[in-house]
Scaffold this motif. Structure first.
Motif, PDB file in Angstrom:
ATOM      1  N   ALA A 154       0.979  -1.158  -0.040  1.00 53.91           N
ATOM      2  CA  ALA A 154      -0.084   0.105  -0.017  1.00 53.91           C
ATOM      3  C   ALA A 154       0.789   1.244   0.000  1.00 53.91           C
ATOM      4  N   GLN A 155       2.046   1.308   0.890  1.00 51.84           N
ATOM      5  CA  GLN A 155       3.024   2.317   0.703  1.00 51.84           C
ATOM      6  C   GLN A 155       3.597   2.510  -0.681  1.00 51.84           C
ATOM      7  N   ILE A 156       4.025   1.609  -1.194  1.00 51.61           N
ATOM      8  CA  ILE A 156       4.735   1.476  -2.740  1.00 51.61           C
ATOM      9  C   ILE A 156       3.728   2.098  -3.699  1.00 51.61           C
ATOM     10  N   HIS A 157       2.331   1.615  -3.487  1.00 51.53           N
ATOM     11  CA  HIS A 157       1.532   2.091  -4.447  1.00 51.53           C
ATOM     12  C   HIS A 157       1.363   3.522  -4.213  1.00 51.53           C
ATOM     13  N   GLU A 158       1.165   4.097  -2.796  1.00 48.61           N
ATOM     14  CA  GLU A 158       1.204   5.488  -2.853  1.00 48.61           C
ATOM     15  C   GLU A 158       2.384   6.403  -3.278  1.00 48.61           C
ATOM     16  N   GLN A 159       3.404   5.780  -3.013  1.00 46.05           N
ATOM     17  CA  GLN A 159       4.599   6.413  -3.394  1.00 46.05           C
ATOM     18  C   GLN A 159       4.606   6.699  -4.947  1.00 46.05           C
ATOM     19  N   ALA A 160       4.166   5.673  -5.767  1.00 47.59           N
ATOM     20  CA  ALA A 160       4.227   5.695  -7.472  1.00 47.59           C
ATOM     21  C   ALA A 160       3.026   6.739  -7.617  1.00 47.59           C
ATOM     22  N   SER A 161       2.039   7.080  -6.902  1.00 47.51           N
ATOM     23  CA  SER A 161       0.902   7.609  -7.236  1.00 47.51           C
ATOM     24  C   SER A 161       0.602   8.849  -6.944  1.00 47.51           C
ATOM     25  N   TRP A 162       1.584   9.338  -5.675  1.00 48.50           N
ATOM     26  CA  TRP A 162       1.090  10.714  -5.311  1.00 48.50           C
ATOM     27  C   TRP A 162       2.456  11.205  -4.255  1.00 48.50           C
ATOM     28  N   PRO A 163       2.747  12.292  -4.381  1.00 41.80           N
ATOM     29  CA  PRO A 163       2.129  13.733  -5.005  1.00 41.80           C
ATOM     30  C   PRO A 163       2.420  13.881  -6.323  1.00 41.80           C
ATOM     31  N   TYR A 164       3.529  13.154  -7.013  1.00 37.52           N
ATOM     32  CA  TYR A 164       3.993  13.239  -8.189  1.00 37.52           C
ATOM     33  C   TYR A 164       4.144  11.826  -8.826  1.00 37.52           C
ATOM     34  N   PRO A 165       3.189  11.339  -9.615  1.00 34.00           N
ATOM     35  CA  PRO A 165       3.375  10.025  -9.934  1.00 34.00           C
ATOM     36  C   PRO A 165       4.461   9.713 -10.404  1.00 34.00           C
ATOM     37  N   GLY A 166       5.103   8.411 -10.616  1.00 37.07           N
ATOM     38  CA  GLY A 166       6.234   7.921 -11.179  1.00 37.07           C
ATOM     39  C   GLY A 166       6.687   6.432 -10.712  1.00 37.07           C
ATOM     40  N   PRO A 167       8.061   6.185 -11.185  1.00 37.18           N
ATOM     41  CA  PRO A 167       8.310   4.623 -10.758  1.00 37.18           C
ATOM     42  C   PRO A 167       8.935   4.455  -9.341  1.00 37.18           C
ATOM     43  N   VAL A 168       8.564   3.378  -8.806  1.00 40.62           N
ATOM     44  CA  VAL A 168       9.130   3.008  -7.641  1.00 40.62           C
ATOM     45  C   VAL A 168       9.851   1.553  -7.846  1.00 40.62           C
ATOM     46  N   HIS A 169      11.011   1.458  -7.225  1.00 44.25           N
ATOM     47  CA  HIS A 169      11.805   0.224  -7.351  1.00 44.25           C
ATOM     48  C   HIS A 169      11.727  -0.736  -6.030  1.00 44.25           C
ATOM     49  N   ILE A 170      11.514  -1.900  -6.401  1.00 42.93           N
ATOM     50  CA  ILE A 170      11.659  -3.023  -5.322  1.00 42.93           C
ATOM     51  C   ILE A 170      12.767  -3.947  -5.771  1.00 42.93           C
ATOM     52  N   ASN A 171      13.583  -4.312  -4.848  1.00 42.25           N
ATOM     53  CA  ASN A 171      14.690  -5.237  -5.372  1.00 42.25           C
ATOM     54  C   ASN A 171      14.259  -6.414  -4.337  1.00 42.25           C
ATOM     55  N   GLN A 172      13.840  -7.591  -4.668  1.00 40.88           N
ATOM     56  CA  GLN A 172      13.603  -8.723  -3.851  1.00 40.88           C
ATOM     57  C   GLN A 172      14.575  -9.969  -4.105  1.00 40.88           C
ATOM     58  N   PRO A 173      15.485 -10.118  -2.907  1.00 43.95           N
ATOM     59  CA  PRO A 173      16.337 -11.322  -3.276  1.00 43.95           C
ATOM     60  C   PRO A 173      15.528 -12.863  -2.798  1.00 43.95           C
ATOM     61  N   PHE A 174      15.869 -13.825  -3.319  1.00 45.64           N
ATOM     62  CA  PHE A 174      15.505 -15.168  -2.917  1.00 45.64           C
ATOM     63  C   PHE A 174      16.371 -15.977  -2.882  1.00 45.64           C
ATOM     64  N   ARG A 175      16.402 -17.120  -1.929  1.00 46.46           N
ATOM     65  CA  ARG A 175      17.290 -18.026  -1.791  1.00 46.46           C
ATOM     66  C   ARG A 175      16.618 -19.261  -2.547  1.00 46.46           C
ATOM     67  N   GLU A 176      17.664 -20.138  -2.975  1.00 43.05           N
ATOM     68  CA  GLU A 176      16.979 -21.561  -3.767  1.00 43.05           C
ATOM     69  C   GLU A 176      16.615 -22.474  -2.371  1.00 43.05           C
ATOM     70  N   PRO A 177      15.745 -23.351  -2.682  1.00 45.20           N
ATOM     71  CA  PRO A 177      15.121 -23.586  -4.268  1.00 45.20           C
ATOM     72  C   PRO A 177      13.848 -22.435  -4.194  1.00 45.20           C
ATOM     73  N   LEU A 178      13.822 -22.516  -5.351  1.00 45.97           N
ATOM     74  CA  LEU A 178      12.790 -21.317  -5.627  1.00 45.97           C
ATOM     75  C   LEU A 178      11.334 -21.928  -5.975  1.00 45.97           C
ATOM     76  N   LEU A 179      11.054 -23.246  -6.011  1.00 48.58           N
ATOM     77  CA  LEU A 179       9.852 -23.938  -6.323  1.00 48.58           C
ATOM     78  C   LEU A 179       9.381 -24.499  -5.050  1.00 48.58           C
TER      79      LEU A 179
END
Length: 537
Positions: A154-179
Motif C-alpha cells: 500500500a505504501q509503495i502504491h502511494e509512492q508511485a501515485s502521489w504527490p508526483y506519479p512516477g516509478p518505484v523500485h523493489i529489489n527482492q532477493p530469493f534463496r534457492e530452492p525457488l519452487l
C-alpha cells in the motif's frame, strides 16, 4: 517447518495480494528463474491480469502504456542480472512524464553478492536518480507477518501515485530452492487501506492578486501535456472566455478534441508564429501556463520571448521553466485554480486582442493542403486512443491536427521524448483501453520492431510513415553537413510487410493520403492488429 521454496511463494503471494488490495490490476512479467516465486504469485492471483513479454525493454514500455491509460500503477517483474537494466529507458520516461510504475527485480541473496556469482550485479540503486522511492528488501524469512507486506504494498502504491506519479523500485532477493514443495495457502486479499489525497488548492491571496493583474490586460493561456480530469477543459475554456484571451493548446493538452467550448482554442500557431513581423504585434502582458513546456520550437520561442508576467500552474512538485521566465508558481490543481479565479471580478482584454489571434488562425487553416494527419484524424471513430511517435510525428500533429468536437484520447512519450519503445507503449495503451491507433515514423518502428510481438490479440493499428529515415533532421542544422545522409538521415531498408507477417499482423501499404484513409478505415472496421505503411519516399 516450511521449506524455502514454499516460504518464497508465501512471501510473494502476500506482497502481490497487497498490491491487488491497493487497486493494481495488471502485471507485466518477463520470464526468468530467480523471479519464479513472484511470477507464480502473479500468475496464480485471479484478480491480477498478467501479460508475458520476453524482452524486458518492451515489457517496461508496455507497462508504461497500461499505466498511462489507466492512470494507476502497473507491476513489472524481471529476473536478476542485466534483465532489469533493460527497463531503464521506460523508467526514465515514466519519471519525466509522471506515470506510475512499480518495478520489481528479483535478486540473489546477500551471501551471493560481490563474490563472482553468476548473473549477479548490484541492483539496489540501479535506477536511483529516476525513482520516487526504492526498497531493498531482505530475503523471505520464516514467521514473517503478511500484514507487513500488505502495508508495504500500500505504501509503495502511494509512492508511485502521489504527490508526483512516477516509478518505484523493489529489489527482492530469493534463496534457492525457488519452487515450493506444496501449493502455498493463505492468499486472501486484505482489506484496502483507505488513503485520501486532497487536490492541491490555490492560495487565496495569490488568486486575488492574479485576478487584478490578468483582468482587462492582453494575455495568452498556453496548455501543454497534462492529465485529463473531469471538468478541466470546461474550466480552462471558461477562464479564456472571461479574459477574452486565446488558448494556445498543444495536442496532448486534451483541449483540441471534445465537446467543450473550443472558440478560444488556437491550434495553427506553428504555421504563423514563425512569420516574424506577422505576430510582432501579438505581445502579451501575461502568459498563463498549464502542463508541460511546449514541444515545438515556435511556441517555445514565443513563450520564452514574451511577457513580464509568466505564471505556471502545476500540481506536481517539478520545475518546468527551461526559459527561466517564471514570475509566479502555483502548486494547484488546474481545475481548482480556474474555478477560484472565475469567482473573482475579471474584465476581458480589449476587443482587438483575441480577434488578432483568430484572424491568424483562420488564415493558417485556410492554407492547409490535404495531409496524412488529417487523413488519420478523420478516419478515427470517437473515443479512439491515438498514440503519437516522437521527432517529426508529434510536430506534424501539432501543426496540422486542427480541432473537432469528436472526443479522442491522445498519448505520447514526451517525458524524455525518445523514439524507443513507442510500439510497446501503444500496445500497452491498447491492452488497457481497447481500440488504439499509433502514428509513428519508420525509424521509430524499426527501433521497437520487437514490440510488434505484444500486439497479438489487441485492437491496434500501427501507421508507419516511411519517409526514408530521420525526417526531423531535414529541419535541423545537421542538414547542411556533408555527412548528413549517413550520420543523421540514416535511410533504412526494412521490409515492414515481412515484419508485420512475422509477428502476426495484417499489412497494408498506402501510397497517398486517400489510400491511408481507406486502409485505416478498413483496419479499424475489421479489428485486430494491423500495420499500415505510408510511403512518402
Amino acid at each position: 517447518m516450511t521449506d524455502t521454496g514454499s516460504l518464497n511463494l508465501q512471501w510473494s503471494q502476500a506482497m502481490i495480494a497487497g498490491f491487488v488490495a491497493a487497486g493494481i490490476t495488471d502485471a507485466v512479467i518477463s520470464p526468468g528463474s530467480r523471479s519464479t516465486p513472484l511470477a507464480l504469485a502473479m500468475l496464480r492471483q485471479p484478480r491480477l491480469r498478467c501479460h508475458v513479454a520476453i524482452d524486458e525493454r518492451s515489457a517496461a514500455f508496455f507497462g508504461l502504456g497500461i499505466a498511462k491509460a489507466q492512470r494507476r500503477p502497473a507491476l513489472l517483474l524481471a529476473t536478476s542480472g542485466t534483465a532489469p537494466a533493460n527497463w531503464l529507458p521506460a523508467i526514465i520516461e515514466a519519471s519525466h512524464s509522471g506515470v506510475p510504475l512499480i518495478a520489481i527485480s528479483a535478486d540473489r541473496p546477500p551471501e551471493l553478492q560481490a563474490c563472482g556469482a553468476n548473473q549477479t550485479v548490484n541492483q539496489s540503486a540501479m535506477f536511483a536518480p529516476h525513482m520516487r522511492a526504492s526498497h531493498a528488501l531482505g530475503a523471505p524469512h520464516p514467521g514473517f507477518d503478511p500484514g507487513y507486506l500488505h502495508r508495504l504494498a500500500a505504501q509503495i502504491h502511494e509512492q508511485a501515485s502521489w504527490p508526483y506519479p512516477g516509478p518505484v523500485h523493489i529489489n527482492q532477493p530469493f534463496r534457492e530452492p525457488l519452487l515450493p514443495v506444496a501449493p502455498a495457502v493463505g492468499d486472501d486479499i486484505p482489506a484496502r487501506l483507505q488513503a485520501a489525497h486532497a487536490r492541491p488548492q490555490p492560495d487565496a491571496q495569490q488568486i486575488a492578486e492574479l485576478a487584478k493583474h490578468l483582468s482587462g490586460r492582453p494575455g495568452v493561456m498556453v496548455c501543454g501535456e497534462m492529465p485529463a480530469n473531469p471538468g478541466q477543459n470546461a474550466a480552462l475554456a471558461e477562464l479564456a472566455s472571461r479574459l477574452a484571451c486565446p488558448i494556445l493548446a498543444e495536442p496532448l493538452s486534451g483541449l483540441r478534441f471534445g465537446p467543450h467550448d473550443r472558440s478560444h482554442v488556437c491550434v495553427g500557431y506553428n504555421r504563423w508564429l514563425d512569420a516574424g513581423a506577422a505576430h510582432a504585434f501579438l505581445k502579451p502582458e501575461w502568459i498563463l501556463r498549464f502542463g508541460a513546456f511546449p514541444a515545438t520550437r515556435n511556441l517555445q520561442n514565443y513563450v520564452s520571448g514574451n511577457a513580464a508576467m509568466h505564471i505556471v500552474v502545476d500540481p506536481w512538485p517539478r520545475w518546468i521553466d527551461p526559459s527561466r521566465q517564471i514570475t509566479h508558481l502555483l502548486r494547484a490543481d488546474p481545475t481548482a485554480f480556474c474555478q477560484d479565479l472565475l469567482r473573482k471580478k475579471l474584465e476581458p482584454a480589449a476587443d482587438g486582442w483575441l480577434a488578432a489571434f483568430s484572424a491568424q488562425e483562420k488564415r493558417a487553416m485556410q492554407d492547409r493542403e490535404p495531409d496524412h494527419i488529417a487523413a488519420v484524424l478523420d478516419a478515427l471513430p470517437a473515443e479512439t486512443a491515438l498514440f503519437i511517435g516522437n521527432s517529426l510525428a508529434i510536430r506534424q500533429l501539432d501543426s496540422l491536427s486542427g480541432h473537432a468536437d469528436k472526443t479522442l484520447h491522445l498519448y505520447a512519450n514526451r517525458g524524455a521524448s525518445g523514439i524507443d519503445g513507442n510500439i510497446s507503449t501503444a500496445a500497452g495503451i491498447a491492452s488497457a483501453k481497447g481500440r488504439t491507433v499509433a502514428l509513428i515514423g519508420d525509424l521509430t518502428c524499426q527501433h521497437d520492431i520487437g514490440g510488434l510481438a505484444l500486439t497479438r490479440g489487441l485492437d491496434i493499428v500501427i501507421v508507419t510513415v516511411n519517409n526514408g529515415g530521420g525526417g526531423i533532421f531535414d529541419y535541423l542544422p545537421q542538414h547542411s553537413l556533408p555527412e548528413f545522409i549517413k550520420g543523421w538521415r540514416t535511410p533504412q531498408e526494412v521490409d515492414f510487410e515481412h515484419a508485420a507477417l512475422a509477428f502476426g499482423l495484417s499489412y497494408q501499404c498506402a501510397q497517398s493520403t486517400s489510400g491511408l484513409h481507406s486502409a485505416l478505415g478498413h483496419a479499424l472496421s475489421s479489428g485486430g492488429a494491423h500495420l499500415i505503411e505510408l510511403k512518402q519516399l
